[in-house]
Write a protein that holds these residues in place. Sequence first.
Motif, PDB file in Angstrom:
ATOM      1  N   ALA A 186       0.848  -1.191   0.000  1.00 29.17           N
ATOM      2  CA  ALA A 186       0.000   0.000   0.000  1.00 29.17           C
ATOM      3  C   ALA A 186       0.883   1.240   0.000  1.00 29.17           C
ATOM      4  N   ILE A 187       0.361   2.319  -0.564  1.00 36.05           N
ATOM      5  CA  ILE A 187       1.031   3.623  -0.523  1.00 36.05           C
ATOM      6  C   ILE A 187       0.404   4.416   0.613  1.00 36.05           C
ATOM      7  N   ILE A 188       1.195   4.809   1.584  1.00 41.08           N
ATOM      8  CA  ILE A 188       0.686   5.564   2.727  1.00 41.08           C
ATOM      9  C   ILE A 188       0.501   7.019   2.316  1.00 41.08           C
ATOM     10  N   ASP A 189      -0.750   7.497   2.421  1.00 42.22           N
ATOM     11  CA  ASP A 189      -1.026   8.875   2.002  1.00 42.22           C
ATOM     12  C   ASP A 189      -1.520   9.765   3.138  1.00 42.22           C
ATOM     13  N   GLY A 190      -1.484   9.268   4.376  1.00 37.83           N
ATOM     14  CA  GLY A 190      -1.910  10.097   5.500  1.00 37.83           C
ATOM     15  C   GLY A 190      -1.779   9.357   6.817  1.00 37.83           C
ATOM     16  N   VAL A 191      -2.051  10.080   7.906  1.00 40.59           N
ATOM     17  CA  VAL A 191      -1.993   9.515   9.250  1.00 40.59           C
ATOM     18  C   VAL A 191      -3.210   9.990  10.029  1.00 40.59           C
ATOM     19  N   ASP A 192      -3.844   9.076  10.752  1.00 46.13           N
ATOM     20  CA  ASP A 192      -5.005   9.395  11.575  1.00 46.13           C
ATOM     21  C   ASP A 192      -4.565   9.448  13.037  1.00 46.13           C
ATOM     22  N   PHE A 193      -4.686  10.636  13.666  1.00 43.90           N
ATOM     23  CA  PHE A 193      -4.276  10.825  15.053  1.00 43.90           C
ATOM     24  C   PHE A 193      -5.468  10.853  16.013  1.00 43.90           C
ATOM     25  N   SER A 194      -6.644  10.490  15.555  1.00 41.28           N
ATOM     26  CA  SER A 194      -7.843  10.655  16.377  1.00 41.28           C
ATOM     27  C   SER A 194      -7.966   9.601  17.481  1.00 41.28           C
ATOM     28  N   GLY A 195      -7.266   8.479  17.360  1.00 43.41           N
ATOM     29  CA  GLY A 195      -7.378   7.410  18.347  1.00 43.41           C
ATOM     30  C   GLY A 195      -6.252   7.422  19.357  1.00 43.41           C
ATOM     31  N   GLU A 196      -6.130   6.319  20.102  1.00 41.35           N
ATOM     32  CA  GLU A 196      -5.105   6.206  21.128  1.00 41.35           C
ATOM     33  C   GLU A 196      -3.713   6.057  20.526  1.00 41.35           C
ATOM     34  N   GLU A 197      -3.633   5.550  19.306  1.00 42.05           N
ATOM     35  CA  GLU A 197      -2.355   5.425  18.629  1.00 42.05           C
ATOM     36  C   GLU A 197      -2.509   5.877  17.179  1.00 42.05           C
ATOM     37  N   PRO A 198      -1.438   6.406  16.581  1.00 39.41           N
ATOM     38  CA  PRO A 198      -1.532   6.840  15.182  1.00 39.41           C
ATOM     39  C   PRO A 198      -1.803   5.653  14.267  1.00 39.41           C
ATOM     40  N   LEU A 199      -2.663   5.864  13.278  1.00 41.99           N
ATOM     41  CA  LEU A 199      -2.956   4.843  12.274  1.00 41.99           C
ATOM     42  C   LEU A 199      -2.566   5.377  10.907  1.00 41.99           C
ATOM     43  N   LEU A 200      -1.888   4.564  10.134  1.00 35.77           N
ATOM     44  CA  LEU A 200      -1.507   4.946   8.779  1.00 35.77           C
ATOM     45  C   LEU A 200      -2.712   4.816   7.860  1.00 35.77           C
ATOM     46  N   LEU A 201      -2.799   5.705   6.888  1.00 36.92           N
ATOM     47  CA  LEU A 201      -3.918   5.711   5.952  1.00 36.92           C
ATOM     48  C   LEU A 201      -3.419   5.400   4.551  1.00 36.92           C
ATOM     49  N   ALA A 202      -4.121   4.474   3.898  1.00 33.68           N
ATOM     50  CA  ALA A 202      -3.863   4.154   2.494  1.00 33.68           C
ATOM     51  C   ALA A 202      -5.217   4.133   1.805  1.00 33.68           C
ATOM     52  N   GLY A 203      -5.585   5.271   1.238  1.00 34.79           N
ATOM     53  CA  GLY A 203      -6.936   5.394   0.702  1.00 34.79           C
ATOM     54  C   GLY A 203      -7.935   5.340   1.837  1.00 34.79           C
ATOM     55  N   ASP A 204      -8.895   4.426   1.767  1.00 32.81           N
ATOM     56  CA  ASP A 204      -9.894   4.272   2.818  1.00 32.81           C
ATOM     57  C   ASP A 204      -9.481   3.246   3.867  1.00 32.81           C
ATOM     58  N   THR A 205      -8.279   2.712   3.739  1.00 26.79           N
ATOM     59  CA  THR A 205      -7.818   1.665   4.654  1.00 26.79           C
ATOM     60  C   THR A 205      -6.948   2.254   5.751  1.00 26.79           C
ATOM     61  N   THR A 206      -7.208   1.846   7.007  1.00 24.94           N
ATOM     62  CA  THR A 206      -6.378   2.247   8.135  1.00 24.94           C
ATOM     63  C   THR A 206      -5.455   1.096   8.504  1.00 24.94           C
ATOM     64  N   ILE A 207      -4.190   1.421   8.794  1.00 24.78           N
ATOM     65  CA  ILE A 207      -3.172   0.396   9.016  1.00 24.78           C
ATOM     66  C   ILE A 207      -2.416   0.698  10.317  1.00 24.78           C
ATOM     67  N   PRO A 208      -2.446  -0.214  11.293  1.00 22.58           N
ATOM     68  CA  PRO A 208      -1.609  -0.031  12.487  1.00 22.58           C
ATOM     69  C   PRO A 208      -0.130  -0.110  12.107  1.00 22.58           C
ATOM     70  N   MET A 209       0.678   0.702  12.731  1.00 24.47           N
ATOM     71  CA  MET A 209       2.103   0.706  12.418  1.00 24.47           C
ATOM     72  C   MET A 209       2.734  -0.656  12.699  1.00 24.47           C
ATOM     73  N   SER A 210       2.195  -1.386  13.684  1.00 24.74           N
ATOM     74  CA  SER A 210       2.732  -2.695  14.025  1.00 24.74           C
ATOM     75  C   SER A 210       2.512  -3.723  12.923  1.00 24.74           C
ATOM     76  N   SER A 211       1.610  -3.420  11.963  1.00 24.17           N
ATOM     77  CA  SER A 211       1.329  -4.363  10.872  1.00 24.17           C
ATOM     78  C   SER A 211       2.285  -4.214   9.698  1.00 24.17           C
ATOM     79  N   VAL A 212       3.083  -3.151   9.700  1.00 24.43           N
ATOM     80  CA  VAL A 212       4.007  -2.909   8.589  1.00 24.43           C
ATOM     81  C   VAL A 212       5.177  -3.888   8.670  1.00 24.43           C
ATOM     82  N   LYS A 213       5.369  -4.667   7.584  1.00 26.61           N
ATOM     83  CA  LYS A 213       6.449  -5.650   7.538  1.00 26.61           C
ATOM     84  C   LYS A 213       7.691  -5.102   6.844  1.00 26.61           C
ATOM     85  N   ARG A 214       7.470  -4.321   5.771  1.00 33.30           N
ATOM     86  CA  ARG A 214       8.595  -3.800   5.008  1.00 33.30           C
ATOM     87  C   ARG A 214       8.260  -2.406   4.500  1.00 33.30           C
TER      88      ARG A 214
END
Length: 218
Positions: A186-214
């Motif tokens: 996925a191409i990360i195009d934003g960050v969501d700071f509204s929750g307890e931890e930052p979530l990466l944004l790829a289009g409409d998909t939210t991605i926890p930083m802990s899920s990033v493998k490479r």
Amino acid sequence: MILDAISSAAGTSSAAKDRAGIADNFDTFLQILTTQLKNQNPLEPLDTNEFTAQLVQFSQVEQQIKQNENLEAITQLAAATAATNAVSFVGKRVSVSTTQSELTNGTANWQYSAAKDADAAKFTIRDSAGKVVWTGERDISKGDNNFTWDGRDAGGLKLTDGNYTLSVSAKDADGETVTVGIAAEAIIDGVDFSGEEPLLLAGDTTIPMSSVKRIHNQ
């Protein structure tokens, strides 16, 4: 004890309140102590052990407040560091531990990693509603592999762009289940700071930083 009386009169304070409360209580304690010493009966002097014990309690409470303040500072620093790290992902292409990939311009891509070779592994793709839209079988090799879907269902109909989910069920030649891990790019195009931890944004998909493998170079 004097400390007990002061505590009950002051009420329960939270750890978030500053040390002004303990300072005020300590001043009150000293005032009461001074008054009692001035007016004590010489024939029945006050027990100094009690005062000593309460001074120790005040010291312990103040140390705990300092520890809480230090923990709060560490927590704030960790949050700031996490936010900085999250922003550094913007614009990067990443591999994420997820079964979901976005179908864009008729193509969706996944990576999968098999623990060992497998015969006739079954690939199943579902849409965002959980409906199976495509299935297929293929042999897979041990290690990292790529899987590309052309966005067409079992009847060859081209499906609309959006998020789709891949699952892989595999067995080896002896019929034993083979573990298959799935990831997507996925191409990360934003960050969501509204929750307890930052979530990466790829289009409409939210991605926890802990899920990033490479992280890949563009």
